[in-house]
Scaffold this motif. Structure first.
Motif, PDB file in Angstrom:
ATOM      1  N   ALA A   1       3.558 -18.866   5.435  1.00  0.00           N
ATOM      2  CA  ALA A   1       3.201 -17.443   5.424  1.00  0.00           C
ATOM      3  C   ALA A   1       1.835 -17.237   6.074  1.00  0.00           C
ATOM      4  N   TYR A   2       0.898 -18.130   5.774  1.00  0.00           N
ATOM      5  CA  TYR A   2      -0.421 -18.029   6.402  1.00  0.00           C
ATOM      6  C   TYR A   2      -0.304 -18.125   7.926  1.00  0.00           C
ATOM      7  N   ASN A   3       0.443 -19.114   8.396  1.00  0.00           N
ATOM      8  CA  ASN A   3       0.608 -19.286   9.843  1.00  0.00           C
ATOM      9  C   ASN A   3       1.254 -18.060  10.477  1.00  0.00           C
ATOM     10  N   GLU A   4       2.228 -17.477   9.809  1.00  0.00           N
ATOM     11  CA  GLU A   4       2.900 -16.284  10.341  1.00  0.00           C
ATOM     12  C   GLU A   4       1.920 -15.115  10.467  1.00  0.00           C
ATOM     13  N   ILE A   5       1.104 -14.917   9.458  1.00  0.00           N
ATOM     14  CA  ILE A   5       0.103 -13.833   9.488  1.00  0.00           C
ATOM     15  C   ILE A   5      -0.885 -14.071  10.625  1.00  0.00           C
ATOM     16  N   LYS A   6      -1.410 -15.270  10.693  1.00  0.00           N
ATOM     17  CA  LYS A   6      -2.418 -15.588  11.707  1.00  0.00           C
ATOM     18  C   LYS A   6      -1.843 -15.454  13.114  1.00  0.00           C
ATOM     19  N   GLN A   7      -0.685 -16.026  13.342  1.00  0.00           N
ATOM     20  CA  GLN A   7      -0.088 -15.986  14.680  1.00  0.00           C
ATOM     21  C   GLN A   7       0.258 -14.560  15.092  1.00  0.00           C
ATOM     22  N   THR A   8       0.810 -13.784  14.194  1.00  0.00           N
ATOM     23  CA  THR A   8       1.195 -12.407  14.519  1.00  0.00           C
ATOM     24  C   THR A   8      -0.030 -11.572  14.867  1.00  0.00           C
ATOM     25  N   LEU A   9      -1.060 -11.627  14.027  1.00  0.00           N
ATOM     26  CA  LEU A   9      -2.249 -10.818  14.284  1.00  0.00           C
ATOM     27  C   LEU A   9      -3.011 -11.298  15.516  1.00  0.00           C
ATOM     28  N   ASN A  10      -2.995 -12.592  15.762  1.00  0.00           N
ATOM     29  CA  ASN A  10      -3.657 -13.107  16.963  1.00  0.00           C
ATOM     30  C   ASN A  10      -2.924 -12.710  18.243  1.00  0.00           C
ATOM     31  N   LEU A  11      -1.633 -12.452  18.155  1.00  0.00           N
ATOM     32  CA  LEU A  11      -0.879 -11.954  19.310  1.00  0.00           C
ATOM     33  C   LEU A  11      -1.233 -10.509  19.630  1.00  0.00           C
ATOM     34  N   ILE A  12      -1.538  -9.742  18.602  1.00  0.00           N
ATOM     35  CA  ILE A  12      -1.776  -8.309  18.761  1.00  0.00           C
ATOM     36  C   ILE A  12      -3.236  -8.000  19.090  1.00  0.00           C
ATOM     37  N   PHE A  13      -4.150  -8.706  18.434  1.00  0.00           N
ATOM     38  CA  PHE A  13      -5.575  -8.397  18.551  1.00  0.00           C
ATOM     39  C   PHE A  13      -6.329  -9.499  19.272  1.00  0.00           C
ATOM     40  N   GLU A  14      -7.282  -9.085  20.097  1.00  0.00           N
ATOM     41  CA  GLU A  14      -8.140 -10.018  20.815  1.00  0.00           C
ATOM     42  C   GLU A  14      -9.051 -10.745  19.829  1.00  0.00           C
ATOM     43  N   SER A  15      -9.237 -12.033  20.051  1.00  0.00           N
ATOM     44  CA  SER A  15     -10.119 -12.825  19.188  1.00  0.00           C
ATOM     45  C   SER A  15     -11.581 -12.443  19.377  1.00  0.00           C
ATOM     46  N   VAL A  16     -12.331 -12.599  18.330  1.00  0.00           N
ATOM     47  CA  VAL A  16     -13.780 -12.352  18.353  1.00  0.00           C
ATOM     48  C   VAL A  16     -14.466 -13.671  18.013  1.00  0.00           C
ATOM     49  N   VAL A  17     -15.530 -13.988  18.728  1.00  0.00           N
ATOM     50  CA  VAL A  17     -16.288 -15.206  18.448  1.00  0.00           C
ATOM     51  C   VAL A  17     -17.479 -14.840  17.579  1.00  0.00           C
ATOM     52  N   PHE A  18     -17.612 -15.526  16.454  1.00  0.00           N
ATOM     53  CA  PHE A  18     -18.717 -15.316  15.525  1.00  0.00           C
ATOM     54  C   PHE A  18     -19.650 -16.518  15.597  1.00  0.00           C
ATOM     55  N   THR A  19     -20.940 -16.265  15.738  1.00  0.00           N
ATOM     56  CA  THR A  19     -21.919 -17.341  15.679  1.00  0.00           C
ATOM     57  C   THR A  19     -22.192 -17.671  14.219  1.00  0.00           C
ATOM     58  N   LYS A  20     -22.880 -18.765  13.994  1.00  0.00           N
ATOM     59  CA  LYS A  20     -23.277 -19.128  12.627  1.00  0.00           C
ATOM     60  C   LYS A  20     -24.112 -18.003  12.012  1.00  0.00           C
TER      61      LYS A  20
END
Length: 162
Positions: free
Chosen positions: A90-109
């Motif tokens: 379920a976690y993988n499904e949520i992550k993969q689906t949302l990552n397909l729709i929304f552009e990733s953001v890079v967060f610094t420390k």
């Protein structure tokens, strides 16, 4: 489950209508957010912090509400999985689906440190504890879950590893 490339405008309209109906039913049952309505907070604890931070001009680009909440959903799904509440599939499904729709953001420390510090001001906190709505399964929330700062940092690290 529909795959992203299979979803039509009509499908989206139906999904939005269904989502609004569910939210309306929950809000009518719990207008003061004492219990049931907290289920709607999944993704919002970290999502609101990320959204606020994105508009501070100090780090990441400004995000729309939905973009920030989607990131919060991925982070909070990871936390649910790591706490043993949500299964990996379920976690993988949520992550993969949302990552397909929304552009990733890079967060610094530094971005992550600021975001975790901002959690102190979340309106959902109770008795000094940061309270999350996590997932037991897709569509099944678990309210009032406390989460350690280290796990929040791990969630950001996992989010950026995709």
């Amino acid at each position: 489950m529909l795959h992203l490339e299979e979803i039509s405008t009509d499908d989206l309209l139906l999904l939005i209508y269904h989502s609004v109906s569910i939210k309306n039913e929950i809000v009518q049952q719990d207008p003061l957010e004492k219990n049931l309505r907290k289920l709607l907070n999944f993704g919002h604890t970290l999502g609101h912090v990320i959204e606020t931070y994105s508009h501070s001009g100090k780090g990441i680009k400004p995000l729309l509400h939905g973009e920030a909440i989607a990131i919060g959903m991925v982070l909070e799904a990871y936390i649910s999985y790591q706490k043993g509440i949500l299964n990996q599939s379920a976690y993988n499904e949520i992550k993969q689906t949302l990552n397909l729709i929304f552009e990733s953001v890079v967060f610094t420390k530094n971005d992550i440190e600021i975001c975790t510090h901002l959690l102190i001001h979340d309106k959902k906190n109770e008795n000094g504890n940061i309270c999350f709505t996590l997932l037991a399964d897709i569509g099944k929330g678990v309210v009032n879950q406390s989460v350690e700062s280290e796990l929040i940092v791990q969630a950001f690290d996992d989010y950026m590893s995709s």
